[in-house]
Design a protein around this motif. Structure first.
Motif, PDB file in Angstrom:
ATOM      1  N   TRP A 252      10.388  -4.372   5.635  1.00 13.55           N
ATOM      2  CA  TRP A 252       8.954  -4.119   5.492  1.00 13.55           C
ATOM      3  C   TRP A 252       8.258  -3.959   6.846  1.00 13.55           C
ATOM      4  N   SER A 253       8.887  -4.497   7.902  1.00 13.93           N
ATOM      5  CA  SER A 253       8.216  -4.496   9.212  1.00 13.93           C
ATOM      6  C   SER A 253       8.620  -3.297  10.073  1.00 13.93           C
TER       7      SER A 253
ATOM      8  N   PRO B  20       0.805  -1.229   0.000  1.00 10.07           N
ATOM      9  CA  PRO B  20       0.000   0.000   0.000  1.00 10.07           C
ATOM     10  C   PRO B  20       0.841   1.284   0.000  1.00 10.07           C
ATOM     11  N   ALA B  21       1.935   1.311   0.768  1.00  4.04           N
ATOM     12  CA  ALA B  21       2.753   2.540   0.833  1.00  4.04           C
ATOM     13  C   ALA B  21       3.380   2.839  -0.528  1.00  4.04           C
ATOM     14  N   LEU B  22       3.779   1.787  -1.229  1.00  5.60           N
ATOM     15  CA  LEU B  22       4.358   1.994  -2.562  1.00  5.60           C
ATOM     16  C   LEU B  22       3.296   2.459  -3.548  1.00  5.60           C
ATOM     17  N   GLN B  23       2.095   1.931  -3.397  1.00  2.78           N
ATOM     18  CA  GLN B  23       1.007   2.363  -4.292  1.00  2.78           C
ATOM     19  C   GLN B  23       0.725   3.855  -4.112  1.00  2.78           C
ATOM     20  N   GLU B  24       0.754   4.287  -2.853  1.00  4.19           N
ATOM     21  CA  GLU B  24       0.528   5.719  -2.587  1.00  4.19           C
ATOM     22  C   GLU B  24       1.621   6.558  -3.248  1.00  4.19           C
TER      23      GLU B  24
ATOM     24  N   ALA C 275       9.204   4.885   1.039  1.00  2.30           N
ATOM     25  CA  ALA C 275       7.871   4.327   1.305  1.00  2.30           C
ATOM     26  C   ALA C 275       7.952   2.960   1.966  1.00  2.30           C
ATOM     27  N   ASN C 276       8.984   2.166   1.645  1.00  5.27           N
ATOM     28  CA  ASN C 276       9.036   0.858   2.319  1.00  5.27           C
ATOM     29  C   ASN C 276      10.421   0.525   2.879  1.00  5.27           C
ATOM     30  N   SER C 277      11.147   1.571   3.222  1.00  5.68           N
ATOM     31  CA  SER C 277      12.438   1.416   3.928  1.00  5.68           C
ATOM     32  C   SER C 277      13.407   0.494   3.204  1.00  5.68           C
ATOM     33  N   GLN C 278      13.443   0.587   1.905  1.00  2.00           N
ATOM     34  CA  GLN C 278      14.457  -0.161   1.158  1.00  2.00           C
ATOM     35  C   GLN C 278      15.342   0.834   0.417  1.00  2.00           C
ATOM     36  N   ALA C 279      16.507   0.365   0.016  1.00  2.00           N
ATOM     37  CA  ALA C 279      17.456   1.283  -0.613  1.00  2.00           C
ATOM     38  C   ALA C 279      17.010   1.644  -2.024  1.00  2.00           C
ATOM     39  N   PRO C 280      17.179   2.932  -2.416  1.00  2.00           N
ATOM     40  CA  PRO C 280      16.881   3.261  -3.812  1.00  2.00           C
ATOM     41  C   PRO C 280      17.957   2.662  -4.722  1.00  2.00           C
ATOM     42  N   THR C 281      17.604   2.348  -5.933  1.00  2.00           N
ATOM     43  CA  THR C 281      18.609   1.788  -6.856  1.00  2.00           C
ATOM     44  C   THR C 281      19.284   2.891  -7.650  1.00  2.00           C
TER      45      THR C 281
END
Lengths: 317, 453
Positions: free
Chosen positions: B295-296, B76-80, B367-373
């Protein structure tokens, strides 16, 4: 005059409404929709079962005749899974019908708070299956699950262990594939009883009270009334419901998936979950279709045999 | 006649039971990939490398109104974040409309494969990196270099891109990178994150009071994705260079024994701990440490947990517990007509805006606490000042890429029952590794073809 009289033919009507083919015209729109929505996918499924469709041949599958079926019937796992599916279906449907019938008979009597009771009993049917199964998964947890807590507090768990009915305590519902299978059966029983209860209740309410009054005058016992009036008169309602229940239970994917958590452990799987595994884990679409066709054939044979044996479609006289 | 009519009616009624299912699926599968025409032009993003003729052609074509169909599997956060960026994109490119449809992972894979056979489906499909392998095998996506330029490629982290590389070609544009499991700890209960396994056992034991429902460490012990870190840490690789399983190995035996000892020898965790149990306990602050993915993190912070994120500790062999990392990204459908310049331009513009633009890629990463590429994104203040982003990039160092080939399905399915047997049925790890290997060989032979014995 009479003997020589020419047979007077009815004039041919141009009005479709009175022609012999008229019923078929009425059926035509439905038939076209059926052909597109049902018969074509069904036929396509049959066709796929005769091909080697997999990821590598996804766009251009090859016709391989009945190879998928011969491999299916050579696979011993198919038969063990089939046996497990029969146990799954038989236990579930038996408890669904007997439990549903028992509750329906209770609710058909004059009970205080009957309508509230009916609402409560129908709740499992009203809750989305996914939510119910997830809740059951929580209740089956080894450490904090309600089922094991009840078994522990009541002392039943230890009694079962001492009696040798269970070999592990607390019961590892979600950790041992056999117990996972048992847990899935419990969940599905809970989910399926309300449907049968509603069907039976509908059937019971349609039985004319005068039959029971006549039986009372004759001095029949409750059991005699149930056996001679209730059951035969419920049969036209119950027989198709049993067939439907069997088909639904035989093809129940969600409960097994949610309770087991995956399709990886073969010891807790049934035929339909194996179809899913073959199709979507291993991408063997042709082989998975052969599984589906086999399931279809099994259920068709069962359905026809059951209806014929119980004369379920015939009127009660 | 009457009887026959009755039979037909009964047949129709019986078959109609299934009609609902058919119609629904069909409606979903038939999402159109429309190609409307209209006016308006934007040639700013034209490929610098294309020749003059192609540029003129592109100018002509880019007047067309293009609708890009995107199927995605986003949280959902990525969709937003997507919707937010889409508004900006459509303002910048008024001739391009985006039609986004959301699917869950399995649904996305199945529907995309089906739609490709039917010759339709989306232009762009977004999902986890492990979808890419099956899509390549089924020949339903094209190398991204058929559409994007080298300039664009050079903006993306190569290690993330390598994830999507098969036979020397890249098949997806990753926008976020991570998805790795790492050590999370409650700072109110644990002062400093343990660096070694012995330290972890010590800290966990100090925080354990099982009688009062307090645990030092909990994690999803029965799930192979949580187990694989130990196997990798002991030097294992699930597949060899030809993607054959390599599970019956010393690292597997050691890893199986090790995870069993976490409870039996180290006295940590609880029997049968799964994701739900571990997650709830950490949220309720009855567990001091947990192994979980990025994700958590926000859910724990939102619940008021004083969250610490650290790399996984080292094993007795000196190597860290090494979980898999993975990417998510955009692939281009093979159904896209590469001669349709307007559409190709639109896809190029889309990828350049959503991933090539550092700020936009940062939005997805945050949005989901992952690294940008996008390499430039990593230098932005919003990324460098975000503690979760810093933590993610620190922990990402101690992970390894998850293979994306379809054979991985056969590996996961082979590990799970044996892992459970070792944990709960006391199965000998050596026997479990051997049985696992046998199952994996069988599973992979099924995946590769209908290679019937």
């Amino acid at each position: 005059m009479g003997a020589k009289a020419k047979k007077i033919k009815a004039p041919k009507s141009r009005n479709l409404a009175i022609g012999k083919a008229t019923p078929y015209y009425y059926l035509l729109p439905a038939f076209i929709v059926m052909a597109i929505m049902v018969f074509y996918p069904l036929g396509y499924g049959f066709w796929l079962s005769l091909t080697d469709m997999s990821l590598e041949s996804f766009k251009d599958p090859n016709y391989i005749g009945l190879s998928n079926f011969s491999n299916l019937f050579k696979d011993s796992k198919f038969f063990t899974t089939f046996l497990r599916t029969i146990i799954w279906t038989a236990v579930n449907v038996t408890v669904h019908v007997s439990g549903g019938l028992f509750l329906a008979v209770l609710l058909n009597r004059k009970l205080p708070g009957r309508s509230i009771l009916r609402i409560f009993l129908i709740i499992p049917w009203a809750i989305p299956q996914y939510i119910s199964a997830l809740t059951w998964r929580g209740m089956l947890n080894l450490q904090y699950g309600l089922i094991n807590i009840i078994l522990n507090v009541s002392g039943i768990g230890k009694e079962l262990l001492y009696a040798g009915i269970i070999d592990k305590y607390p019961i590892p519902w979600l950790m041992d594939p056999v117990w996972t299978f048992v847990g899935s059966i419990l969940t599905n029983i809970w989910l399926g009883v309300p449907f049968m209860m509603m069907i039976c209740l509908g059937g019971l309410q349609s039985i004319d009270k005068s039959f029971y009054e006549a039986a009372d005058i004759d001095g029949a016992t409750s059991w005699q009334k149930f056996k001679a009036i209730t059951l035969p008169l419920l049969k036209p309602v119950l027989a198709p419901a049993v067939v439907l229940g069997t088909v639904w239970t035989f093809n129940m994917l969600n409960v097994i998936l949610i309770i087991a958590g995956s399709f990886a452990n073969e010891k807790s799987q049934i035929l339909v979950t194996e179809v899913y595994r073959q199709g979507f884990s291993f991408y063997r679409y042709g082989y998975a279709s052969a599984y589906s066709v086999a399931i279809f054939a099994i259920l068709l044979i069962f359905g026809i045999a059951f209806m014929k044996h119980t004369k379920g479609t015939e009127e009660v006289r | 006649m009457k009887k026959m009519f009755g039979v037909i009616l009964v047949l129709m009624l019986s078959v109609s039971l299934f009609a609902g299912c058919g119609s629904n699926k069909s409606a979903k599968d038939d999402t159109p990939a429309t190609n409307d025409t209209s006016n308006n032009a934007d040639t700013d993003n034209a490929d610098k490398d294309t020749d003059k003729d192609q540029d003129q052609d592109a100018d002509k074509q880019s007047n067309e109104k293009v609708t890009l169909v995107v199927w995605e599997q986003m949280e959902p956060a990525l969709q937003e974040a997507f919707d937010e960026v889409e508004v900006e994109f459509e303002a910048a490119y008024p001739n391009i409309d985006i039609e986004r449809t959301h699917y869950e992972t399995e649904e996305l894979r199945t529907n995309f494969l089906n739609s490709s056979v039917a010759g339709g489906g989306p232009d762009i499909v977004y999902g986890p990196g492990d979808n890419v392998g099956p899509f390549i095998t089924a020949d339903v996506i094209i190398p991204i270099t058929d559409v994007v330029t080298q300039d664009f490629i050079s903006k993306i982290d190569e290690s993330a891109l390598d994830f999507t590389k098969v036979s020397g070609k890249y098949y997806a544009v990753p926008d976020i990178f991570g998805n790795n499991i790492t050590l999370l700890y409650n700072k109110d209960m644990v002062d400093t994150a343990p660096q070694t396994w012995d330290e972890l056992v010590e800290v966990a034991s100090e925080n354990r009071d099982a009688d009062n429902g307090l645990y030092g460490l909990l994690y999803n012990e029965r799930e192979p994705y949580w187990f694989i870190g130990f196997f990798n840490g002991f030097g294992g690789d699930v597949l060899d260079s030809e993607y054959n399983p390599t599970l019956n190995t010393e690292p597997m035996i050691k890893a199986l024994q090790f995870v069993r000892d976490i409870r039996e020898e180290n006295g940590l965790g609880i029997e049968g701990m799964d994701y739900g149990a571990a997650d709830s306990a950490f949220l309720e602050e009855t567990a001091a440490m947990i192994f979980n993915g990025a994700w958590s993190w926000t859910s724990y912070i939102d619940a008021g947990v004083n969250l610490g994120v650290a790399p996984m500790p080292t094993l007795p062999n000196g190597e860290r517990v090494t979980f898999y990392n993975a990417t998510k990204g955009y692939s281009i459908s093979k159904e896209v007509d590469l001669n349709d310049q307007a559409r190709v331009e639109a896809i190029r513009a889309f990828l350049d805006f959503f991933v090539g633009d550092p700020e936009n890629d940062a939005k997805f990463a945050l949005a989901n606490s992952q690294a940008p590429t996008n390499l430039e994104s990593r230098e932005l203040d919003i990324i460098t000042s975000d503690p979760l982003q810093v933590a993610e990039q620190e922990t990402l160092i101690y992970t390894k890429p998850m293979p994306i080939v379809p054979e991985m399905r056969g590996i996961w399915d082979a590990i799970r029952p044996e892992l459970e047997a070792v944990l709960y049925e006391g199965k000998d790890p050596e026997q479990a590794a051997a049985d696992m290997q046998e199952t994996a060989i069988d599973n992979i032979s099924k995946i590769r073809s209908n290679s019937y014995e």
